[in-house]
Write a protein that holds these residues in place. Structure first.
Motif, PDB file in Angstrom:
ATOM      1  N   SER A   1      -3.463  -4.895 -16.011  1.00 34.92           N
ATOM      2  CA  SER A   1      -2.763  -3.736 -15.024  1.00 34.92           C
ATOM      3  C   SER A   1      -4.364  -3.630 -14.115  1.00 34.92           C
ATOM      4  N   GLY A   2      -3.738  -2.333 -13.316  1.00 34.65           N
ATOM      5  CA  GLY A   2      -4.539  -2.430 -12.454  1.00 34.65           C
ATOM      6  C   GLY A   2      -5.917  -2.285 -12.565  1.00 34.65           C
ATOM      7  N   THR A   3      -6.046  -1.009 -13.562  1.00 32.32           N
ATOM      8  CA  THR A   3      -6.881  -0.602 -13.907  1.00 32.32           C
ATOM      9  C   THR A   3      -8.279  -2.055 -14.165  1.00 32.32           C
TER      10      THR A   3
ATOM     11  N   LYS B   1      -6.252  12.049 -11.409  1.00 33.46           N
ATOM     12  CA  LYS B   1      -6.324  11.683 -12.872  1.00 33.46           C
ATOM     13  C   LYS B   1      -6.967  10.407 -12.378  1.00 33.46           C
ATOM     14  N   PHE B   2      -6.369   9.247 -11.123  1.00 33.61           N
ATOM     15  CA  PHE B   2      -6.944   8.235 -11.157  1.00 33.61           C
ATOM     16  C   PHE B   2      -8.610   7.985 -10.715  1.00 33.61           C
ATOM     17  N   GLY B   3      -9.182   9.207  -9.748  1.00 28.67           N
ATOM     18  CA  GLY B   3     -10.594   9.231  -9.573  1.00 28.67           C
ATOM     19  C   GLY B   3     -11.264   9.939 -10.858  1.00 28.67           C
ATOM     20  N   GLN B   4     -10.548  11.125 -11.854  1.00 30.39           N
ATOM     21  CA  GLN B   4     -11.469  10.857 -13.177  1.00 30.39           C
ATOM     22  C   GLN B   4     -11.756   9.017 -13.815  1.00 30.39           C
ATOM     23  N   ARG B   5     -10.780   8.561 -13.438  1.00 31.05           N
ATOM     24  CA  ARG B   5     -10.750   7.181 -13.821  1.00 31.05           C
ATOM     25  C   ARG B   5     -12.090   5.883 -13.647  1.00 31.05           C
ATOM     26  N   PHE B   6     -12.107   6.010 -12.183  1.00 24.00           N
ATOM     27  CA  PHE B   6     -13.717   5.445 -11.770  1.00 24.00           C
ATOM     28  C   PHE B   6     -14.233   5.977 -12.126  1.00 24.00           C
TER      29      PHE B   6
ATOM     30  N   VAL C   1     -12.862   1.221  -3.154  1.00 20.87           N
ATOM     31  CA  VAL C   1     -11.875   1.798  -2.777  1.00 20.87           C
ATOM     32  C   VAL C   1     -10.536   1.358  -3.327  1.00 20.87           C
ATOM     33  N   ASP C   2      -9.477   2.339  -4.475  1.00 25.26           N
ATOM     34  CA  ASP C   2      -8.577   2.345  -5.085  1.00 25.26           C
ATOM     35  C   ASP C   2      -7.400   2.269  -4.389  1.00 25.26           C
ATOM     36  N   THR C   3      -6.600   0.320  -4.208  1.00 25.15           N
ATOM     37  CA  THR C   3      -5.477   1.509  -3.422  1.00 25.15           C
ATOM     38  C   THR C   3      -3.857   0.766  -3.706  1.00 25.15           C
TER      39      THR C   3
ATOM     40  N   SER D   1      -0.517  -5.659  -9.447  1.00 29.73           N
ATOM     41  CA  SER D   1       1.336  -5.531  -9.075  1.00 29.73           C
ATOM     42  C   SER D   1       2.357  -4.857  -8.718  1.00 29.73           C
ATOM     43  N   GLN D   2       2.754  -3.885  -9.628  1.00 30.68           N
ATOM     44  CA  GLN D   2       3.520  -3.095 -10.104  1.00 30.68           C
ATOM     45  C   GLN D   2       3.832  -1.944  -9.637  1.00 30.68           C
ATOM     46  N   LYS D   3       3.406  -1.779  -7.790  1.00 29.33           N
ATOM     47  CA  LYS D   3       3.256  -0.598  -7.186  1.00 29.33           C
ATOM     48  C   LYS D   3       3.564  -1.004  -6.099  1.00 29.33           C
TER      49      LYS D   3
HETATM   50  C1  LIG Z   1      -0.957   2.695 -11.310  1.00 28.40           C
HETATM   51  C2  LIG Z   1      -2.827   3.523 -11.226  1.00 28.40           C
HETATM   52  C3  LIG Z   1      -3.638   2.611 -11.364  1.00 28.40           C
HETATM   53  C4  LIG Z   1      -3.700   1.189 -12.441  1.00 28.40           C
HETATM   54  O1  LIG Z   1      -3.224   1.440 -13.852  1.00 28.40           O
HETATM   55  P1  LIG Z   1      -2.128   0.648 -14.647  1.00 28.40           P
HETATM   56  O2  LIG Z   1      -1.601   1.232 -15.618  1.00 28.40           O
HETATM   57  O3  LIG Z   1      -3.474   0.027 -15.489  1.00 28.40           O
HETATM   58  O4  LIG Z   1      -2.195  -0.311 -13.322  1.00 28.40           O
HETATM   59  C5  LIG Z   1      -4.970   2.708 -10.790  1.00 28.40           C
HETATM   60  N1  LIG Z   1      -4.757   3.278  -9.642  1.00 28.40           N
HETATM   61  C6  LIG Z   1      -3.496   4.554  -9.084  1.00 28.40           C
HETATM   62  C7  LIG Z   1      -3.953   5.482  -7.640  1.00 28.40           C
HETATM   63  C8  LIG Z   1      -2.438   3.608  -9.532  1.00 28.40           C
HETATM   64  O5  LIG Z   1      -1.096   4.641  -9.067  1.00 28.40           O
END
Ligand SMILES: *Cc1c(COP(=O)(O)O)cnc(C)c1O
Length: 382
Positions: A61-63, A87-92, A163-165, A188-190
């Motif tokens: 997945s994107g991660t 949330k996603f900024g935190q993930r990085f 950059v996360d897009t 792929s899924q967005k």
């Molecule tokens: C969905 C998403 C991800 C990746 O999430 P996965 O569940 O791993 O696909 C990463 N960054 C952003 C901004 C997202 O919306």
């Protein structure tokens, strides 16, 4: 089969022709035929990224691509500026820590975009920042960060621009080369409207120089391997890819090429505007600041006295429309409407109409038709 309308920020519904592509039988992933599929898919991927550089697909997945970006560029003790506004900024930031980097956090209030001057300030004040991470579209808050302006600032510094897009590519302007992005990742899924399970990444020459010098601690996500296989003729992937998902990516990217990237971004922009106008006409309040509101997901404050279960539950059970809830401290306080991928006015009109009925059913003071009228006006004004 459940035909609930998915108005969530991914995964999104895929076109029937994409589903059909996946029903093709499996072929040898190390063959000329698969090489042709990969060549076309990678090329279209680079076109969508708007880069002259190669793109690579990762099964995951994107991660997976977010992790690949950092795992291949930071070594133990490297300092990384993580811009965190959701949330996603935190993930990085968590990935930075996982790979033994030292996060320098630029905290941004949830619902706000980053102020580019703050990025410059930190890059001036702090020494040895190896990389900067930013999430273009912070899906958890419905905010789009100014990656173009931050990119301009980055020109003055050596740090890599990552950059996360994931939730913007294919739904908003992303000019990887134009913005000076060193590593761009997506899923792929967005907005690409392919099934979940494939991540994509592209790197600049500067980024590859850093990758070459980095003692990475990852096996499956070692980008040197992806480059070696991906740049071969015919191209391959280092390990067995999710063959059926690659078929789907190829078809989904063809759909994007046929629509045209510019058209597609405009469609998303309009969907966002219509959604915002629809919900505000119903007296609801947007969570994200207006100037930075997302093209692909709209976050809305939960109306006073109504629970998430009541609102989203009614939308789901009575009207068969799935909305997303809030994450972390926003749980129960906001709901999110995803309008990415193949969403058009049809889905926005249905969603806002159902929202009106839901709100009235829950005893809120709404005039049936007001939200829909605002959506219609938005579309008719174009
Ligand atoms: C969905 C998403 C991800 C990746 O999430 P996965 O569940 O791993 O696909 C990463 N960054 C952003 C901004 C997202 O919306």
């Amino acid at each position: 089969m459940d035909e609930t309308l998915l108005m969530i920020p991914g995964p999104t519904r895929v076109a029937p022709r994409v589903l059909k592509a996946m029903s093709e039988n499996i072929i040898n992933h190390r063959s000329a035929l698969f090489g042709e599929i990969l060549t076309e898919t990678n090329q279209m991927m680079s076109e969508v990224f708007q880069t002259e550089n190669q793109s690579y697909l990762i099964t995951g997945s994107g991660t997976a691509a977010m992790e690949a970006a950092l795992a291949n560029t930071i070594s133990k003790g490297d300092r990384v500026l993580n811009i965190v506004g959701g949330k996603f900024g935190q993930r990085f930031m968590q990935i930075t820590e996982t790979h033994k980097g030292i996060p320098v956090q630029l905290e941004v209030e949830w619902g706000h975009g980053v102020n580019p001057d703050d990025v410059r300030y930190i890059l001036e004040e702090e020494e040895d920042i190896k990389a900067v991470t930013i999430v273009h579209n912070e899906t958890s808050t419905g905010v789009t960060n100014p990656i173009d302006e931050v990119g301009k600032i980055m020109q003055d510094y050596d740090a890599l621009y990552i950059v996360d897009t994931v939730s913007s590519l294919g739904g908003d302007d992303v000019f990887v080369d134009g913005y000076g992005i060193d590593i761009c990742v997506t899923g792929s899924q967005k907005c690409l409207a392919a099934p979940p399970g494939i991540a994509a990444i592209t790197l600049s020459d500067d980024a590859w120089d850093v990758v070459d010098k980095t003692d990475n601690q990852t096996y499956y996500l070692n980008l040197k391997k992806y480059k070696k296989s991906g740049d071969a003729t015919p191209p391959e992937t280092p390990y067995t890819p999710a063959v059926s998902l690659i078929y789907a990516m190829q078809e989904a990217l063809r759909v994007i090429m046929e629509e045209g990237l510019e058209e597609r971004v405009l469609r998303h922009k309009l969907a966002a505007k219509a959604t915002q106008n629809g919900v505000t006409a119903l007296g609801l309040e947007l969570f994200a600041q207006k100037e930075v509101s997302s093209n692909t997901v709209t976050s809305v404050r939960m109306p006073e006295g109504i629970t998430d279960k009541e609102l989203r539950g009614t939308m789901r059970e009575r009207y068969r429309i799935e909305l997303a809830g809030g994450q972390d401290h926003l749980k129960g306080n906001v709901f999110r409407v995803g309008h990415m991928g193949n969403i058009t006015h049809r889905e926005i009109i249905s969603t806002i109409a159902a929202l009106e009925m839901t709100m009235q059913g829950l005893g809120l003071d709404v005039e049936i038709g007001e939200g829909v009228a605002a959506v219609a006006d938005t579309y008719l004004a174009e």
